[in-house]
Design a protein around this motif. Structure first.
Motif, PDB file in Angstrom:
ATOM      1  N   LYS A 194      27.917  21.563 -26.329  1.00 33.28           N
ATOM      2  CA  LYS A 194      27.547  20.641 -25.253  1.00 33.28           C
ATOM      3  C   LYS A 194      26.175  21.004 -24.653  1.00 33.28           C
ATOM      4  O   LYS A 194      25.637  22.094 -24.919  1.00 33.28           O
ATOM      5  N   PHE A 236      37.397  12.412 -13.648  1.00 36.07           N
ATOM      6  CA  PHE A 236      36.182  13.149 -14.025  1.00 36.07           C
ATOM      7  C   PHE A 236      35.334  12.401 -15.052  1.00 36.07           C
ATOM      8  O   PHE A 236      34.292  12.898 -15.475  1.00 36.07           O
ATOM      9  N   THR A 247      40.184  24.970 -21.402  1.00 38.74           N
ATOM     10  CA  THR A 247      39.209  23.997 -20.875  1.00 38.74           C
ATOM     11  C   THR A 247      38.435  24.559 -19.687  1.00 38.74           C
ATOM     12  O   THR A 247      37.220  24.400 -19.586  1.00 38.74           O
ATOM     13  N   ASN A 274      31.463  23.101 -19.939  1.00 38.21           N
ATOM     14  CA  ASN A 274      32.286  24.123 -20.594  1.00 38.21           C
ATOM     15  C   ASN A 274      31.924  24.396 -22.057  1.00 38.21           C
ATOM     16  O   ASN A 274      32.768  24.754 -22.866  1.00 38.21           O
ATOM     17  N   ILE A 334      34.593  24.045 -15.403  1.00 39.85           N
ATOM     18  CA  ILE A 334      35.459  23.143 -16.189  1.00 39.85           C
ATOM     19  C   ILE A 334      34.691  21.929 -16.686  1.00 39.85           C
ATOM     20  O   ILE A 334      35.018  21.376 -17.728  1.00 39.85           O
ATOM     21  N   ARG A 371      34.281  29.773 -24.472  1.00 40.94           N
ATOM     22  CA  ARG A 371      34.156  29.305 -23.091  1.00 40.94           C
ATOM     23  C   ARG A 371      34.125  30.467 -22.104  1.00 40.94           C
ATOM     24  O   ARG A 371      33.382  30.425 -21.110  1.00 40.94           O
ATOM     25  N   ARG A 420      40.175  25.549 -31.669  1.00 41.44           N
ATOM     26  CA  ARG A 420      40.672  25.510 -30.281  1.00 41.44           C
ATOM     27  C   ARG A 420      40.880  26.935 -29.758  1.00 41.44           C
ATOM     28  O   ARG A 420      40.591  27.236 -28.593  1.00 41.44           O
TER      29      ARG A 420
HETATM   30  N1  UDP Z   1      36.902  17.826 -17.830  1.00 38.60           N
HETATM   31  C1  UDP Z   1      36.372  17.873 -16.549  1.00 38.60           C
HETATM   32  N2  UDP Z   1      37.220  18.076 -15.495  1.00 38.60           N
HETATM   33  C2  UDP Z   1      38.560  18.224 -15.655  1.00 38.60           C
HETATM   34  C3  UDP Z   1      39.096  18.183 -16.952  1.00 38.60           C
HETATM   35  C4  UDP Z   1      38.237  17.977 -18.021  1.00 38.60           C
HETATM   36  O1  UDP Z   1      35.171  17.749 -16.389  1.00 38.60           O
HETATM   37  O2  UDP Z   1      39.269  18.410 -14.651  1.00 38.60           O
HETATM   38  C5  UDP Z   1      35.997  17.604 -18.954  1.00 38.60           C
HETATM   39  C6  UDP Z   1      35.700  18.906 -19.698  1.00 38.60           C
HETATM   40  O3  UDP Z   1      34.342  18.874 -20.104  1.00 38.60           O
HETATM   41  C7  UDP Z   1      36.628  18.822 -20.886  1.00 38.60           C
HETATM   42  C8  UDP Z   1      36.627  17.319 -21.180  1.00 38.60           C
HETATM   43  O4  UDP Z   1      36.589  16.718 -19.909  1.00 38.60           O
HETATM   44  O5  UDP Z   1      36.171  19.599 -21.964  1.00 38.60           O
HETATM   45  C9  UDP Z   1      37.800  16.818 -21.951  1.00 38.60           C
HETATM   46  O6  UDP Z   1      38.989  17.231 -21.303  1.00 38.60           O
HETATM   47  P1  UDP Z   1      40.235  17.790 -22.147  1.00 38.60           P
HETATM   48  O7  UDP Z   1      41.382  17.899 -21.199  1.00 38.60           O
HETATM   49  O8  UDP Z   1      40.415  16.962 -23.367  1.00 38.60           O
HETATM   50  O9  UDP Z   1      39.785  19.288 -22.501  1.00 38.60           O
HETATM   51  P2  UDP Z   1      39.324  19.990 -23.859  1.00 38.60           P
HETATM   52  O10 UDP Z   1      40.098  19.348 -24.986  1.00 38.60           O
HETATM   53  O11 UDP Z   1      37.844  19.761 -23.992  1.00 38.60           O
HETATM   54  O12 UDP Z   1      39.649  21.443 -23.663  1.00 38.60           O
END
Ligand code: UDP
Length: 141
Positions: free
Chosen positions: A11, A59, A93, A114, A111, A104, A87
């Motif tokens: 990112k 978000f 996350t 990330n 968050i 991360r 993952r």
């Molecule tokens: N995100 C955020 N705030 C939140 C949760 C998620 O900004 O409270 C953003 C964060 O960049 C995250 C993306 O949204 O990576 C996608 O969320 P997801 O729950 O799918 O997490 P990931 O699969 O990326 O771990």
């Protein structure tokens, strides 16, 4: 375990930090091959389309703004159990919850900034790979 492919995005925060190479090493050192890659600066439309599943989440707007704030590095990773392996390498996350030694934990701020994206299932991976690599010339070896 089956050989899989997954979509990874480094990112804008991690690209700006100049840690693409360090993150690539995590993939390579853990048996994931980079079989396709491109650096792009996403348009708003591309970012909204990619994160369409999150459109109703609070978000969403900030996430799109962040994802278009600078270039991203997008790659397809291939290897045994690639989806879950990536993952695991990424960590939780929220970087504050991410296990020590994960991408991360080591490179992310918060968050929302990330460092990395990774597909969450083989079915999602297929859709996400096609989104960025519609005519995928892969160099699997
Ligand atoms: N995100 C955020 N705030 C939140 C949760 C998620 O900004 O409270 C953003 C964060 O960049 C995250 C993306 O949204 O990576 C996608 O969320 P997801 O729950 O799918 O997490 P990931 O699969 O990326 O771990």
């Amino acid at each position: 375990m089956a050989v899989e492919r997954t979509l990874s995005i480094i990112k804008p925060d991690a690209v700006a930090k100049n840690v693409i190479g360090k993150i690539y090493s995590r993939f390579e050192d853990n048996g994931l091959k980079i079989i396709a890659a491109r650096m792009i600066h996403l348009s708003r439309q591309e970012a909204e389309g990619f994160y369409a599943v999150h459109r109703e989440r609070p978000f969403f707007k900030d996430l799109v703004e962040f994802m278009i704030s600078g270039p991203v590095m997008v790659q397809v990773l291939e290897g045994e159990g690639a989806v879950l392996k990536n993952r695991d390498l990424m960590g939780a996350t929220d970087p504050k919850q991410a296990a020590p030694g994960t991408i991360r934990a080591d490179f992310a701020q918060s968050i929302d900034a990330n460092a990395v994206h990774g597909s969450d299932a083989p079915e999602t991976a297929a859709v996400e790979i096609a989104y960025f690599f519609p005519a995928l010339n892969v160099y699997s070896r």
